[in-house]
Write a protein that holds these residues in place. Structure first.
Motif, PDB file in Angstrom:
ATOM      1  N   MET A 182       1.696   8.323   5.377  1.00 26.67           N
ATOM      2  CA  MET A 182       1.351   6.891   5.296  1.00 26.67           C
ATOM      3  C   MET A 182       2.601   6.086   4.955  1.00 26.67           C
ATOM      4  N   PRO A 183       2.926   5.043   5.724  1.00 29.73           N
ATOM      5  CA  PRO A 183       4.150   4.283   5.440  1.00 29.73           C
ATOM      6  C   PRO A 183       4.023   3.502   4.130  1.00 29.73           C
ATOM      7  N   ALA A 184       5.099   3.492   3.366  1.00 30.59           N
ATOM      8  CA  ALA A 184       5.130   2.698   2.137  1.00 30.59           C
ATOM      9  C   ALA A 184       5.976   1.458   2.394  1.00 30.59           C
ATOM     10  N   LEU A 185       5.580   0.363   1.782  1.00 33.85           N
ATOM     11  CA  LEU A 185       6.326  -0.892   1.939  1.00 33.85           C
ATOM     12  C   LEU A 185       7.412  -0.951   0.870  1.00 33.85           C
ATOM     13  N   VAL A 207       8.756  -7.837   6.991  1.00 36.05           N
ATOM     14  CA  VAL A 207       7.415  -7.428   7.392  1.00 36.05           C
ATOM     15  C   VAL A 207       6.458  -8.632   7.376  1.00 36.05           C
ATOM     16  N   ARG A 228       4.484 -10.324  10.879  1.00 35.07           N
ATOM     17  CA  ARG A 228       3.071  -9.937  11.013  1.00 35.07           C
ATOM     18  C   ARG A 228       2.429 -10.663  12.187  1.00 35.07           C
ATOM     19  N   PRO A 288     -13.571  -9.741  15.237  1.00 31.25           N
ATOM     20  CA  PRO A 288     -13.546  -9.184  13.878  1.00 31.25           C
ATOM     21  C   PRO A 288     -14.695  -8.213  13.598  1.00 31.25           C
ATOM     22  N   HIS A 322     -13.714  -4.897  14.963  1.00 28.79           N
ATOM     23  CA  HIS A 322     -12.496  -4.466  14.277  1.00 28.79           C
ATOM     24  C   HIS A 322     -12.816  -3.945  12.879  1.00 28.79           C
ATOM     25  N   ALA A 323     -13.756  -4.619  12.192  1.00 31.41           N
ATOM     26  CA  ALA A 323     -14.162  -4.187  10.851  1.00 31.41           C
ATOM     27  C   ALA A 323     -14.924  -2.866  10.900  1.00 31.41           C
ATOM     28  N   ARG A 324     -15.540  -2.562  12.039  1.00 28.95           N
ATOM     29  CA  ARG A 324     -16.293  -1.306  12.185  1.00 28.95           C
ATOM     30  C   ARG A 324     -15.403  -0.165  12.664  1.00 28.95           C
ATOM     31  N   GLY A 325     -14.138  -0.452  12.891  1.00 35.19           N
ATOM     32  CA  GLY A 325     -13.246   0.585  13.394  1.00 35.19           C
ATOM     33  C   GLY A 325     -13.465   0.879  14.866  1.00 35.19           C
TER      34      GLY A 325
END
Lengths: 116, 143
Positions: A1-4, A12, A16, A69, A72-75
């Protein structure tokens, strides 16, 4: 998992991407069309307010194509589609006691609308 | 979701009071909650619409009694736990540690829940005799 990392924050945040997508999907409606909102009651995310379900309005303008949305919220991916500003009279939403002069504009997605 | 967040048209909340020169954050923890939420968004473990849905799932009474960034924090914790990045227990333990460090007196334990027996006593009593039923003396307007 990328870390910021702290050094990357500004780059970043500035890069966006918004929810707007390329105009590759045809609109189902155009300004001036009468539409009726669907009576949807999903148990998860939706941007269709309860007070505006099953109501008749007029498409005021087409904002273009955006991520949907709800999916998108449901994947379920982006389901690109047009989002419109739809005008409803206050009386259509709130009944005969509402002002005859007032209107409410709601940004609504193609999947919320049927022709009226 | 037909949740408490979808408040359009609801009555009884009183006038909207505008705060003069409202600051972006009302306290330091709000700034941190905002930053951590954005930083975790970068992880790609969820998207912005999933974050919104996570906030909407806050229990309604709690939602109405808390502020904007408390909703954000609730949504963030819910997603962190759902994705297996933290456990509920880890969050609770850390909150307890910070609470203990912040004050000499222990964090008060939540009070006991309302006794269910009171509700159970009331409900059958209300259902036994419908207080709104009236004898059918007149014909209705519709049939």
């Amino acid at each position: 998992m990328p870390a910021l990392r702290a050094a990357d924050v500004e780059r970043v945040l500035r890069s966006r991407r918004g929810a707007r997508l390329p105009d590759g999907v045809p609109p189902r409606f155009e300004p001036g069309d009468r539409v009726i909102t669907r009576n949807l009651n999903p148990p998860d995310h939706t941007r269709l307010p309860r007070y505006a379900r099953g109501r008749i309005g007029v498409v005021d303008r087409d904002h273009g194509v955006f991520i949907f949305p709800d999916d998108h919220a449901r994947g379920l991916g982006k389901t690109p589609q047009h989002c419109y500003s739809v005008r409803f009279s206050a009386r259509e939403l709130w009944g005969p006691d509402a002002s005859p002069r007032d209107s409410i504009y709601i940004d609504l997605f193609d999947a919320y609308l049927d022709p009226a | 979701m037909n949740g408490v967040h979808d408040m359009g048209g609801m009555h009884g909340f009183g006038p909207i009071v505008r705060e003069e020169d409202e600051p972006v954050f009302h306290s330091e923890w709000e700034r941190r909650a905002f930053a951590i939420t954005l930083a975790m968004g970068f992880s790609g473990a969820w998207n912005i619409d999933m974050s919104r849905f996570a906030r909407e799932q806050m229990p309604p009474a709690e939602y109405l009694a808390t502020g904007y960034y408390e909703h954000w924090l609730h949504g963030l914790e819910r997603l962190l736990v759902a994705r297996g990045l933290l456990t509920r227990d880890e969050i609770d333990r850390r909150v307890a540690e910070l609470g203990a460090a912040a004050s000499t007196s222990p964090v008060p334990a939540p009070g006991p829940p309302a006794p269910a027996s009171a509700v159970q006593r009331a409900v059958p009593a209300a259902g036994a005799r419908g207080p709104t039923a009236r004898p059918a003396g007149r014909r209705g307007r519709h049939r």
